[in-house]
Design a protein around this motif. Structure first.
Motif, short mmCIF file in Angstrom:
data_model
loop_
_atom_site.label_atom_id
_atom_site.label_comp_id
_atom_site.label_asym_id
_atom_site.label_seq_id
_atom_site.Cartn_x
_atom_site.Cartn_y
_atom_site.Cartn_z
N GLY A 355 0.67 -1.42 0.38
CA GLY A 355 0.36 -0.01 0.25
C GLY A 355 0.83 1.22 0.13
N LEU A 356 1.58 1.62 -1.31
CA LEU A 356 2.01 2.77 -1.54
C LEU A 356 0.38 3.80 -1.52
N VAL A 388 1.08 8.33 -9.03
CA VAL A 388 1.82 7.44 -8.47
C VAL A 388 1.16 6.03 -8.25
N LEU A 389 0.62 5.89 -9.06
CA LEU A 389 -0.40 4.67 -9.73
C LEU A 389 0.04 4.25 -10.32
N THR A 428 -1.37 1.00 -4.65
CA THR A 428 -1.62 1.81 -3.29
C THR A 428 -2.90 1.74 -2.40
N THR A 429 -2.52 3.13 -1.37
CA THR A 429 -3.43 2.77 -0.01
C THR A 429 -3.31 4.17 0.46
N THR A 532 -6.56 4.51 -6.64
CA THR A 532 -6.08 4.02 -5.01
C THR A 532 -7.01 2.94 -5.39
N ASP A 533 -5.93 1.89 -5.34
CA ASP A 533 -6.20 0.53 -5.67
C ASP A 533 -7.25 -0.52 -4.27
N ASN A 534 -6.71 0.45 -3.01
CA ASN A 534 -7.13 -0.04 -1.58
C ASN A 534 -8.15 1.13 -1.04
N ALA A 535 -8.34 1.99 0.19
CA ALA A 535 -9.18 2.62 0.64
C ALA A 535 -8.11 3.98 0.31
N VAL A 536 -8.67 5.24 0.68
CA VAL A 536 -8.30 6.13 1.22
C VAL A 536 -8.36 6.62 3.18
#
Ligand code: UDP
Length: 585
Positions: A355-356, A388-389, A428-429, A532-536
């Motif tokens: 999770g970057l 970033v992604l 990404t996260t 963002t692949d995951n969440a924010v």
């Protein structure tokens, strides 16, 4: 483990006072007498060298481990990137547990429930936070076959998890954080929504209600929806969706809890649905995970890529370099990490999620003189996070070439869609960076500053006072800096009401959390979420006089704007809060 030897020419770390306080309390390795046996230079070298050493496992690696150790060290000590706290604390030590985020399943039997309590205790001891869904537990008063008795329901078992957490302090000072989730169609949902009514109850938990698309549609149409007992899959009553939504909104207005997560949306982005369904996130909501999965996070400090002479004021080449190094770092962390359960090791190695994310976003905007609450800021957020992604994916593709793709790749949605191959199922996260931002001396995550000058209550009553350096510099530049002015700003936190003393241009740019209209909090969250692949992780901070209607609008906007969840906090609604301006401390 033996202390690594410091290279003679290693540049010592220059660290701010607040960071030194935090690091010496919690992060430095301690000797038998509880006193630190390392300083910041030794700590960062311990982390850099042990994570770089993983490189030696891969014969096709493009960078020698010694070179990489130097690059990781510089990256961290120039405050351009930091891995999550457990990596800083435990890399290169015997404990070796390096992830901040875990999700554990809670099954519908006494054995499974107490297994989860035990596993959570082991994770907390190692510095990680745990998320659980309690949706599989049969509701209160349902029959229990083996004893002929009745079940006590999710909320009563939650109390046991909370008490167990209380007893296990992380690393001596940091308490375990938990997320407790219940589906909105669980028969005990009303009890769950009200569970944190009394202040201090379930204080080791954040609660979130998992909302489904069907439920949201029922709210829109003002209809009833069915409650389903998970153990029989049978309907067990019906509720009016709008009334449940109103209760949720009111409770969040009162105490900030519960938050909401959009479960169907989270599962639409599940990269490996064949491995299972996502039921929960980690404690702060930014990391949805499968049962027994863990994820390590890391954050790029955007305040450090400000470059006025470059396109849009951002040094894109440097940002690219940081991202590529950071992805390699986080992938190595997976190999270096030791988990308290074999099941977790297996799941983590299968998907290799990382999770970057970013921190220092508000600081970058201050330097660019772009107000947080502006369309310009929202556009830049999209541009930065897309970068970033994209670069994160390029880095993960490169790692896949050197080391192979993540083992579940063939059955992932990426293979189906012809994307990849990647080394990591998610890249990404956006984390809250509560401690990392203190260490790096930047604004946290993508949050606006809470106040331009404020006191922070951390760790057992310790108080840290901070003034934003970019704001101070801007005041000096404009020739309006004075000690008296600084004191009055420290008392107020915001400069919105200071039209008589400060030029408009400064007042527009140096906005703080509560000067910002909720819609811009949401737009910013949605802009980052898009890439963002995951969440924010994002809290919509509201002034004390915000209304229940405001909260309802925010929850609704979060749904419409494509967020995966949202958290609100109304200033002063709890008697103890982490951040406060001079007036209220
Ligand atoms: N976390 C935790 N306990 C804490 C703070 C954080 O378990 O006291 C975990 C939790 O999963 C959270 C994640 O670490 O969602 C990231 O939080 P944050 O970015 O604030 O952590 P940092 O790395 O800055 O300490």
């Amino acid at each position: 483990m033996a202390e690594p030897t410091l290279p003679a020419d290693l540049k010592p770390v220059e660290i701010n006072t607040n960071a030194e306080i935090v690091l010496s309390k919690r992060y430095y390795r301690k000797g038998g007498d509880g006193k630190p046996v390392e300083n910041s230079t030794q700590m960062f070298w311990r982390v850099a060298s042990s994570i770089a050493e993983e490189e030696n496992k891969y014969p096709k690696s493009t960078v020698p481990a010694e070179t990489l150790a130097r690059q990781f060290y510089d990256l961290m000590t120039e405050w351009k990137f930091l891995p999550n706290s457990p990596t800083l604390m435990n890399a290169g030590t015997d404990l070796g547990q390096l992830s901040a985020c875990f999700v554990l399943p809670v099954g519908d039997s006494i054995e499974e429930i107490f297994d989860a309590v035990k596993f959570a205790a082991m994770i907390h001891k190692s510095g990680g936070g745990t998320g659980f869904s309690f949706s599989r537990l049969r509701p209160k008063e349902a029959r229990v076959g083996s004893t002929g008795g009745v079940a006590s329901g999710p909320v009563s078992f939650l109390r046991i998890f909370n008490t167990a957490t209380e007893q296990i302090k992380q690393g001596g000072t940091r308490r375990g954080a938990n997320m407790g989730i219940l589906r909105v169609d669980h028969p005990d949902i009303l009890e769950f929504i009200r569970a944190k009514e009394r202040e201090g109850e379930f204080n080791n938990f954040n609660f979130s209600v998992a909302l489904t698309e069907d439920f949201m549609k029922a709210v829109e149409k003002n209809e009833e929806y069915p409650l389903i007992a998970p153990h029989t899959k049978r309907e067990r009553g019906r509720l009016n969706a709008r009334e449940v939504f109103e209760l949720l909104v009111r409770k969040a207005w009162e105490s900030g809890d519960p938050g909401i997560v959009f479960l169907d949306r989270i599962n639409r982005d599940n990269p490996t649905p064949t491995l299972g369904e996502i039921e929960s996130t980690n404690p702060c909501g930014e990391q949805p995970l499968l049962p027994y999965e863990a994820c390590n996070l890391g954050s790029v400090n955007l305040a450090k890529v400000f470059a006025p002479e470059k396109d849009a004021g951002v040094d894109w080449d440097e940002l690219r370099r940081i991202i590529h190094l950071a992805v390699r770092f986080l992938d190595n962390v997976i190999d270096a990490s030791q988990f308290p359960l074999e099941r977790i090791t297996e799941m983590v190695r299968m998907n290799r999620k990382i999770g970057l994310g970013v921190m220092g976003w508000a600081d970058l905007l201050y330097q660019l003189r772009i107000p947080y609450n502006s369309q310009e800021a929202v556009h830049l957020a999209e541009r930065v996070m897309e970068f970033v992604l994209e670069e994160g994916r390029a880095a993960s593709r490169q790692l896949a070439k050197e080391r192979g793709e993540f083992p579940a790749y063939a059955e992932s949605v990426y293979a189906e869609r012809g994307l990849g191959p990647f080394r990591n199922a998610t890249i990404t996260t956006i984390a809250p960076t509560g401690t990392l931002s203190i260490i790096a001396g930047c604004s946290s995550g993508i949050e606006p500053l809470f106040a331009l000058s404020f006191a922070r209550n951390v760790m057992d009553g310790e108080r840290l006072v901070e003034t934003n350096p970019y704001f101070e510099a801007a005041l000096r530049e404009e020739g309006c800096w004075s000690q008296k002015l600084m004191e009055s700003i420290a008392a107020k936190g915001s400069v919105r009401q200071m039209a008589d003393i400060l030029p408009d241009s400064l007042r527009k740019v140096f906005v703080t959390a509560m000067d910002i209209e909720p819609v811009y909090h949401l737009k910013m969250q949605a802009a980052f979420q898009q890439y963002t692949d995951n969440a924010v992780s994002k809290t919509v901070n509201l002034p004390h006089d915000a209304t229940v209607d405001d909260i309802r609008n925010i929850y609704w906007m979060a749904y419409e704007q494509g967020c995966k969840g949202v958290t609100v906090y109304r200033d002063g609604c709890l008697s103890s809060q982490v951040l406060c301006t001079g007036d209220s401390s």
